[in-house]
Design an enzyme around this catalytic site. Sequence first.
Site, PDB file in Angstrom:
ATOM      1  N   CYS A 124       0.844  -1.195   0.000  1.00 48.78           N
ATOM      2  CA  CYS A 124       0.000   0.000   0.000  1.00 48.78           C
ATOM      3  C   CYS A 124       0.882   1.248   0.000  1.00 48.78           C
ATOM      4  O   CYS A 124       1.904   1.299   0.674  1.00 48.78           O
ATOM      5  CB  CYS A 124      -0.938   0.103   1.187  1.00 48.78           C
TER       6      CYS A 124
ATOM      7  N   ARG B   4       3.921  -0.449  -4.846  1.00 55.50           N
ATOM      8  CA  ARG B   4       3.675  -0.958  -3.497  1.00 55.50           C
ATOM      9  C   ARG B   4       2.369  -1.741  -3.406  1.00 55.50           C
ATOM     10  O   ARG B   4       2.086  -2.382  -2.399  1.00 55.50           O
ATOM     11  CB  ARG B   4       3.620   0.205  -2.507  1.00 55.50           C
TER      12      ARG B   4
ATOM     13  N   ASN C 137      -1.747   2.275   5.528  1.00 58.60           N
ATOM     14  CA  ASN C 137      -0.857   1.189   5.097  1.00 58.60           C
ATOM     15  C   ASN C 137      -0.481   0.425   6.352  1.00 58.60           C
ATOM     16  O   ASN C 137       0.116   1.001   7.265  1.00 58.60           O
ATOM     17  CB  ASN C 137       0.388   1.797   4.431  1.00 58.60           C
ATOM     18  N   GLY C 138      -0.833  -0.846   6.409  1.00 60.19           N
ATOM     19  CA  GLY C 138      -0.524  -1.644   7.595  1.00 60.19           C
ATOM     20  C   GLY C 138      -1.695  -2.557   7.910  1.00 60.19           C
ATOM     21  O   GLY C 138      -2.553  -2.793   7.046  1.00 60.19           O
TER      22      GLY C 138
ATOM     23  N   GLU D   6      17.889 -17.281  -7.127  1.00 56.40           N
ATOM     24  CA  GLU D   6      17.511 -15.920  -7.502  1.00 56.40           C
ATOM     25  C   GLU D   6      17.010 -15.869  -8.957  1.00 56.40           C
ATOM     26  O   GLU D   6      16.039 -15.180  -9.259  1.00 56.40           O
ATOM     27  CB  GLU D   6      18.703 -14.972  -7.270  1.00 56.40           C
TER      28      GLU D   6
ATOM     29  N   LYS E 160      13.269 -14.690 -10.100  1.00 59.17           N
ATOM     30  CA  LYS E 160      13.009 -13.639 -11.099  1.00 59.17           C
ATOM     31  C   LYS E 160      12.006 -14.147 -12.128  1.00 59.17           C
ATOM     32  O   LYS E 160      11.073 -13.453 -12.492  1.00 59.17           O
ATOM     33  CB  LYS E 160      14.305 -13.207 -11.823  1.00 59.17           C
TER      34      LYS E 160
ATOM     35  N   GLU F 284       8.468 -14.440 -10.620  1.00 58.59           N
ATOM     36  CA  GLU F 284       7.846 -13.151 -10.305  1.00 58.59           C
ATOM     37  C   GLU F 284       7.302 -12.440 -11.530  1.00 58.59           C
ATOM     38  O   GLU F 284       6.209 -11.912 -11.492  1.00 58.59           O
ATOM     39  CB  GLU F 284       8.883 -12.219  -9.653  1.00 58.59           C
TER      40      GLU F 284
ATOM     41  N   LYS G 207       6.131  -4.264  -3.835  1.00 60.25           N
ATOM     42  CA  LYS G 207       7.577  -4.070  -3.736  1.00 60.25           C
ATOM     43  C   LYS G 207       8.082  -4.277  -2.321  1.00 60.25           C
ATOM     44  O   LYS G 207       9.103  -4.905  -2.088  1.00 60.25           O
ATOM     45  CB  LYS G 207       7.914  -2.656  -4.216  1.00 60.25           C
TER      46      LYS G 207
HETATM   47  O1  M6R Z   1      13.095  -4.596   0.659  1.00 59.17           O
HETATM   48  P1  M6R Z   1      13.583  -5.949   1.003  1.00 59.17           P
HETATM   49  O2  M6R Z   1      14.915  -6.270   0.431  1.00 59.17           O
HETATM   50  O3  M6R Z   1      13.544  -6.221   2.488  1.00 59.17           O
HETATM   51  O4  M6R Z   1      12.530  -6.945   0.352  1.00 59.17           O
HETATM   52  C1  M6R Z   1      12.627  -8.324   0.510  1.00 59.17           C
HETATM   53  C2  M6R Z   1      11.737  -9.056  -0.473  1.00 59.17           C
HETATM   54  O5  M6R Z   1      10.402  -8.692  -0.270  1.00 59.17           O
HETATM   55  C3  M6R Z   1      12.127  -8.773  -1.924  1.00 59.17           C
HETATM   56  O6  M6R Z   1      13.455  -9.099  -2.166  1.00 59.17           O
HETATM   57  C4  M6R Z   1      11.233  -9.577  -2.879  1.00 59.17           C
HETATM   58  O7  M6R Z   1      11.492 -10.944  -2.755  1.00 59.17           O
HETATM   59  C5  M6R Z   1      11.442  -9.099  -4.321  1.00 59.17           C
HETATM   60  N1  M6R Z   1      10.182  -9.022  -4.991  1.00 59.17           N
HETATM   61  C6  M6R Z   1      12.312  -9.991  -5.103  1.00 59.17           C
HETATM   62  O8  M6R Z   1      12.430  -9.621  -6.438  1.00 59.17           O
END
Ligand code: M6R
Length: 609
Positions: A2, A27, A100-101, A482, A486, A489, A604
């Site tokens: 959010c 977000r 947000n929360g 990783e 990717k 996602e 995000k």
């Molecule tokens: O902001 P952060 O690095 O703490 O976020 C951690 C994860 O939410 C973040 O890396 C998420 O897995 C991404 N979407 C990966 O691409």
Amino acid sequence: MCGIFGYIGEKEALPYILEGLKKLEYRGYDSSGVAVLKNGKVTCVKKEGKIKNLEKALEKKDLSGKIGIGHTRWATHGRPSDENSHPHADCKGEIFVVHNGIIENYLMLRRALAEKGHKFHSTTDTEVLAHLIEEHLKGNLEEAVRGALREVEGSYAIAVICSKYPDQIVAARKASPLVIGIEENGTFISSDIPALLKYTSKVIYLKDEEIATVKRKKGHICTLSGKPVKRKPVFISWDPESAEKGGYSHFMLKEIHEQPKAIRDTLKGRIRPDKAEIHFDEMKFSADDFKKINRVVFTACGTSWHAGLVGEYLFEQIAKVMTEVEYAAEFRYRDPVMDDKTLVIAISQSGETADTLAAIEEAKEKGAKVLSICNVVGSSIARESDAVVYTYAGPEIGVASTKAFTTQLTVIYLLALLMGQVKGTISKADIKQRISELLELPQKMESLLEREKDVEEIASRYYECSNALYLGRGKGFPIALEGALKLKEVSYIHAEGYPAAEMKHGPIALIDKNMPVVVLALQGRRYEKILGNIEEVKARGGIVIAVANEGDDDIWEKADEVIFIPRTSEIISTLLAIVPLQLFAYYIAVKRGCHIDQPRNLAKSVTVE
Ligand code: M6R
């Protein structure tokens, strides 16, 4: 998770709010809404789906006014719908709230409010806030918000406007980020910095359990218990252009290409090649603090957790310190054993991930020292840690993390070298050699990016697959994880990362001619073993896409496709190898017509549990 944005000033609020929400859309994008106050009346428009739906709905409305708030939602309580979109209002339609929360005790509060006659129009946790504020409103909006928040359990960043108070936005936070932006003709509130960069670089971070009354010019901040807070604004050095796409079709592609610069910026001022020494000016730990550490625990989520996995190899190999890696969400509830000789390294791009923040609190309570690696200066994780080292990746807007990952790896490598230097587990000559390799990394990455077309071509042959397997050994294993993340996602293809040797213990059953197997076949100690794994895949009719170092002619005979990366040391190869995998995922997603910067169901920054 959010995004909230607000404006009060001399100009029309709506264009600012819409622009701000677009910047915050990463977000959450399940729905969006705005509320603007004019002539003692608040007009609110909200719509399920992306901001373009809201813009369409706004075409038929007059939302002029110089004070307003907006929200872009990632649904937690209540499915995405027009009714569940924010802002939420009280019974009289005077008080409007964006949030947000998560309000954890919302059901209990909702029941009590309903008994008093309040009527609810949504199934969200947020709506109780509007009604609670209504209950507490007795001539002072800030007092009413304070009274409501005292009854609330959970996390929040909120912004509130009320038709009876046309000169103020009341904002507050607890465990969800909120920043105030100050400009000559008005004041902004925002969930993050990039949304403000176009207007101002002068910001004030609100801290947990603080409440701000934001006015056109002068406002004030107090704690939830009413104690005044004096805080000077800070100036953000990020370039406003860095929050724009700059000619690229997607932020993800732009951010992949920004990696050489991000790594250069992250290295800048931290290594002295002539002296073979590493320094982090901002880090509050001394050499003595580092010397007494006998155990390192990395904690993080998602991509940042993968960076921690690479860190485990680096810290054990270079600094000879016992190292573990923990998912932050598991660590916080596991009652972990640690003491003041344990260094917990929390990794987070946003610096706002709720589970990572909670893991830090747990570690501090247990007496461990906490060092965080963050990309956002002044973020909650940076502030809560005993010390912080920043990655200078600039704002990362694409939901799929790319440049944050490679800069995290860069910092982790430097930290491992620093710890090795302090503990005397690595010679000066070795450090010098590694530093000069690291300094060559950005240029090697640039030459790798020049081969983008080759990766795009390979992607065009596999974009219709339904499953993919990624295999790696040693430091290549986290890169496989990783790479698979990717692909999942951004393209919604099911992909799994596996340690290559483990493949025989189960995943080998999946292999057939329809499933590409991406293999990190990098030169180094495990190279021969990985060739063996490729043979195993080929023997079962599988397709192998190998990532290999230049000059590896043998690989052609074994793999169906080869993506070459420059020949360099094993560690630098690890950092380079993720780049073609990011591009591979990106181009597959392009060919599948996916929403690359805003993949479905994702946000995000995950600021709720
Ligand atoms: O902001 P952060 O690095 O703490 O976020 C951690 C994860 O939410 C973040 O890396 C998420 O897995 C991404 N979407 C990966 O691409």
